[in-house]
Design a protein around this motif. Structure first.
Motif, PDB file in Angstrom:
ATOM      1  N   ALA A   1      20.164   2.551  75.540  1.00 30.27           N
ATOM      2  CA  ALA A   1      20.618   1.947  76.797  1.00 30.27           C
ATOM      3  C   ALA A   1      19.942   0.596  77.025  1.00 30.27           C
ATOM      4  O   ALA A   1      20.562  -0.341  77.538  1.00 30.27           O
ATOM      5  CB  ALA A   1      20.323   2.890  77.962  1.00 30.27           C
ATOM      6  N   ARG A   2      18.683   0.482  76.611  1.00 25.88           N
ATOM      7  CA  ARG A   2      17.926  -0.752  76.864  1.00 25.88           C
ATOM      8  C   ARG A   2      18.494  -1.945  76.111  1.00 25.88           C
ATOM      9  O   ARG A   2      18.435  -3.080  76.593  1.00 25.88           O
ATOM     10  CB  ARG A   2      16.454  -0.549  76.500  1.00 25.88           C
ATOM     11  CG  ARG A   2      15.549  -1.647  77.017  1.00 25.88           C
ATOM     12  CD  ARG A   2      14.076  -1.280  76.926  1.00 25.88           C
ATOM     13  NE  ARG A   2      13.241  -2.275  77.589  1.00 25.88           N
ATOM     14  CZ  ARG A   2      12.929  -2.281  78.884  1.00 25.88           C
ATOM     15  NH1 ARG A   2      13.374  -1.319  79.675  1.00 25.88           N
ATOM     16  NH2 ARG A   2      12.169  -3.227  79.401  1.00 25.88           N
ATOM     17  N   ILE A   3      19.078  -1.698  74.931  1.00 28.21           N
ATOM     18  CA  ILE A   3      19.611  -2.818  74.134  1.00 28.21           C
ATOM     19  C   ILE A   3      21.142  -2.869  74.163  1.00 28.21           C
ATOM     20  O   ILE A   3      21.744  -3.654  73.437  1.00 28.21           O
ATOM     21  CB  ILE A   3      19.094  -2.764  72.679  1.00 28.21           C
ATOM     22  CG1 ILE A   3      19.588  -1.498  71.960  1.00 28.21           C
ATOM     23  CG2 ILE A   3      17.578  -2.870  72.637  1.00 28.21           C
ATOM     24  CD1 ILE A   3      19.285  -1.499  70.465  1.00 28.21           C
TER      25      ILE A   3
ATOM     26  N   LEU B   1      34.002   8.704  77.646  1.00 28.46           N
ATOM     27  CA  LEU B   1      33.193   7.494  77.743  1.00 28.46           C
ATOM     28  C   LEU B   1      32.672   7.320  79.164  1.00 28.46           C
ATOM     29  O   LEU B   1      33.437   7.293  80.119  1.00 28.46           O
ATOM     30  CB  LEU B   1      34.029   6.277  77.347  1.00 28.46           C
ATOM     31  CG  LEU B   1      33.321   4.928  77.412  1.00 28.46           C
ATOM     32  CD1 LEU B   1      32.257   4.819  76.336  1.00 28.46           C
ATOM     33  CD2 LEU B   1      34.328   3.788  77.285  1.00 28.46           C
ATOM     34  N   HIS B   2      31.351   7.213  79.298  1.00 32.74           N
ATOM     35  CA  HIS B   2      30.730   6.950  80.606  1.00 32.74           C
ATOM     36  C   HIS B   2      30.247   5.511  80.641  1.00 32.74           C
ATOM     37  O   HIS B   2      29.647   5.031  79.676  1.00 32.74           O
ATOM     38  CB  HIS B   2      29.552   7.898  80.846  1.00 32.74           C
ATOM     39  CG  HIS B   2      29.974   9.324  81.066  1.00 32.74           C
ATOM     40  ND1 HIS B   2      30.350   9.806  82.290  1.00 32.74           N
ATOM     41  CD2 HIS B   2      30.083  10.352  80.189  1.00 32.74           C
ATOM     42  CE1 HIS B   2      30.665  11.094  82.171  1.00 32.74           C
ATOM     43  NE2 HIS B   2      30.524  11.439  80.907  1.00 32.74           N
ATOM     44  N   THR B   3      30.504   4.840  81.754  1.00 34.22           N
ATOM     45  CA  THR B   3      30.096   3.438  81.883  1.00 34.22           C
ATOM     46  C   THR B   3      28.737   3.332  82.570  1.00 34.22           C
ATOM     47  O   THR B   3      28.229   4.295  83.149  1.00 34.22           O
ATOM     48  CB  THR B   3      31.146   2.639  82.672  1.00 34.22           C
ATOM     49  OG1 THR B   3      31.321   3.256  83.960  1.00 34.22           O
ATOM     50  CG2 THR B   3      32.472   2.594  81.934  1.00 34.22           C
TER      51      THR B   3
ATOM     52  N   TYR C   1      27.875   5.922  85.860  1.00 34.55           N
ATOM     53  CA  TYR C   1      27.038   7.081  85.543  1.00 34.55           C
ATOM     54  C   TYR C   1      25.691   7.012  86.265  1.00 34.55           C
ATOM     55  O   TYR C   1      25.197   8.011  86.775  1.00 34.55           O
ATOM     56  CB  TYR C   1      26.823   7.203  84.036  1.00 34.55           C
ATOM     57  CG  TYR C   1      26.200   8.533  83.690  1.00 34.55           C
ATOM     58  CD1 TYR C   1      26.985   9.687  83.644  1.00 34.55           C
ATOM     59  CD2 TYR C   1      24.842   8.648  83.467  1.00 34.55           C
ATOM     60  CE1 TYR C   1      26.424  10.921  83.375  1.00 34.55           C
ATOM     61  CE2 TYR C   1      24.268   9.878  83.193  1.00 34.55           C
ATOM     62  CZ  TYR C   1      25.063  11.013  83.142  1.00 34.55           C
ATOM     63  OH  TYR C   1      24.499  12.238  82.886  1.00 34.55           O
ATOM     64  N   LEU C   2      25.104   5.816  86.324  1.00 35.50           N
ATOM     65  CA  LEU C   2      23.802   5.675  86.977  1.00 35.50           C
ATOM     66  C   LEU C   2      23.899   6.002  88.466  1.00 35.50           C
ATOM     67  O   LEU C   2      23.020   6.661  89.035  1.00 35.50           O
ATOM     68  CB  LEU C   2      23.260   4.260  86.776  1.00 35.50           C
ATOM     69  CG  LEU C   2      22.889   3.916  85.331  1.00 35.50           C
ATOM     70  CD1 LEU C   2      22.578   2.433  85.200  1.00 35.50           C
ATOM     71  CD2 LEU C   2      21.732   4.742  84.847  1.00 35.50           C
ATOM     72  N   LEU C   3      24.982   5.544  89.103  1.00 35.03           N
ATOM     73  CA  LEU C   3      25.180   5.836  90.520  1.00 35.03           C
ATOM     74  C   LEU C   3      25.384   7.335  90.732  1.00 35.03           C
ATOM     75  O   LEU C   3      24.807   7.933  91.650  1.00 35.03           O
ATOM     76  CB  LEU C   3      26.374   5.055  91.069  1.00 35.03           C
ATOM     77  CG  LEU C   3      26.695   5.292  92.546  1.00 35.03           C
ATOM     78  CD1 LEU C   3      25.550   4.846  93.435  1.00 35.03           C
ATOM     79  CD2 LEU C   3      27.982   4.574  92.943  1.00 35.03           C
ATOM     80  N   TYR C   4      26.177   7.951  89.860  1.00 30.68           N
ATOM     81  CA  TYR C   4      26.433   9.391  89.936  1.00 30.68           C
ATOM     82  C   TYR C   4      25.130  10.178  89.792  1.00 30.68           C
ATOM     83  O   TYR C   4      24.854  11.126  90.541  1.00 30.68           O
ATOM     84  CB  TYR C   4      27.432   9.782  88.846  1.00 30.68           C
ATOM     85  CG  TYR C   4      27.380  11.218  88.389  1.00 30.68           C
ATOM     86  CD1 TYR C   4      27.961  12.231  89.144  1.00 30.68           C
ATOM     87  CD2 TYR C   4      26.749  11.560  87.186  1.00 30.68           C
ATOM     88  CE1 TYR C   4      27.903  13.552  88.714  1.00 30.68           C
ATOM     89  CE2 TYR C   4      26.688  12.867  86.759  1.00 30.68           C
ATOM     90  CZ  TYR C   4      27.269  13.866  87.524  1.00 30.68           C
ATOM     91  OH  TYR C   4      27.214  15.164  87.107  1.00 30.68           O
TER      92      TYR C   4
END
Length: 214
Positions: free
Chosen positions: A63-65, A185-187, A191-194
Motif C-alpha cells: 500500500a505504501r508504494i 477490487l477495493h479502492t 476501503y479506508l473509510l469503510y
C-alpha cells in the motif's frame, strides 16, 4: 509510537509484539525491498503467507508504494494459487518455506513453486523463513525475506506514494466454490473509510482497546 500495534501468538506457542514505530520501520524497509526488485505503482503482488507478522507488513508495504496486493489464503492448493496469480497478472509472490498447523509442518513453498511454474509473469518470489524446512530456491527468482531486509542498501524510510481516492488498493478473490473465483477490487479511499467507520461505529474501538482476531 511506543504502543503495541500488533501482538502475535503462533501455532507452536511463540509470540511477538511490535510497536507502531517498529511496524513503520519494518513496513518502510520491506517497501524498499519491493522497489529494489522493480515493483512499481500499479503492479500486482500475490501474498501467500500463513498468519505471521510478515503478512500485515507485506500488505502495508504494498500500500505504501501503490502496489496492489492480492492475499491468497495460505491453506489453498497450488491450483487455486496459480489461478489467482494468473487472473490478476501478479509479477511477484510472497510466501513462506512452511508453517505450523495442528502440530504439523505444511510445506507452503512447494505449493508456491508448483503454482509459479505455470505463471510466466512472476519474476520474483520472496520467501519468509518460518518453519525451517528444506525448500528449493530458484536462482534469480527466489529471495529470502531476512536477507533482503538486512541488505546494506535497504533504508528504514520509504516515502509513501501519492494515490487518488479511486486508485486500487487490493484485490480479494471469492472462494470459487460456486465457479471461477472472481477478484473483487477495493479502492484506496473507499476501503479506508469503510475500515475507519467500522472500527468506530461497529466495534466502538477506543485507544486503550485490544482487538482480538483468531
Amino acid at each position: 509510537k511506543n504502543k503495541a500495534a500488533l501482538i502475535w501468538e503462533g501455532d507452536i506457542g511463540d509470540s511477538h509484539s511490535v510497536t507502531y514505530q517498529e511496524l513503520h520501520y519494518h513496513v518502510c524497509k520491506f517497501a524498499n525491498v519491493l522497489k529494489k526488485l522493480g515493483v512499481k505503482k500499479g503492479d500486482r503482488i500475490t501474498i501467500y503467507l500463513p498468519m505471521i507478522l510478515e503478512l500485515p507488513i507485506a500488505m502495508l508495504a504494498c500500500a505504501r508504494i501503490g502496489a496492489i496486493h492480492s492475499v491468497v489464503f495460505g491453506g489453498f492448493s497450488a491450483d487455486s494459487l496459480r489461478d489467482r496469480i494468473l487472473d490478476c497478472g501478479s509479477t511477484m509472490v510472497i510466501c513462506a518455506d512452511g508453517y505450523y498447523r495442528a502440530g504439523k509442518v505444511i510445506r507452503s513453498k512447494s505449493n508456491a513453486d508448483e503454482a509459479m511454474s505455470a505463471c510466466p509473469k512472476v519474476k520474483h518470489a520472496i520467501v519468509v523463513k518460518r518453519a525451517g524446512n528444506e525448500v528449493n530456491m530458484v536462482e534469480g527468482r527466489d529471495h529470502w525475506w531476512h536477507e533482503e531486509m538486512n541488505a546494506g542498501d535497504i533504508k528504514p524510510y520509504c516515502e509513501p506514494e501519492v494515490m487518488d481516492a479511486e486508485d486500487p488498493l487490493f484485490i480479494l478473490y471469492t472462494s470459487g466454490s460456486t465457479g471461477k473465483p472472481k477478484g473483487v477490487l477495493h479502492t484506496q479511499a473507499g476501503y479506508l473509510l469503510y475500515t475507519y467507520q467500522t472500527a468506530k461505529w461497529v466495534f466502538d474501538i477506543k485507544d486503550d482497546d485490544t482487538y482480538w482476531c483468531t
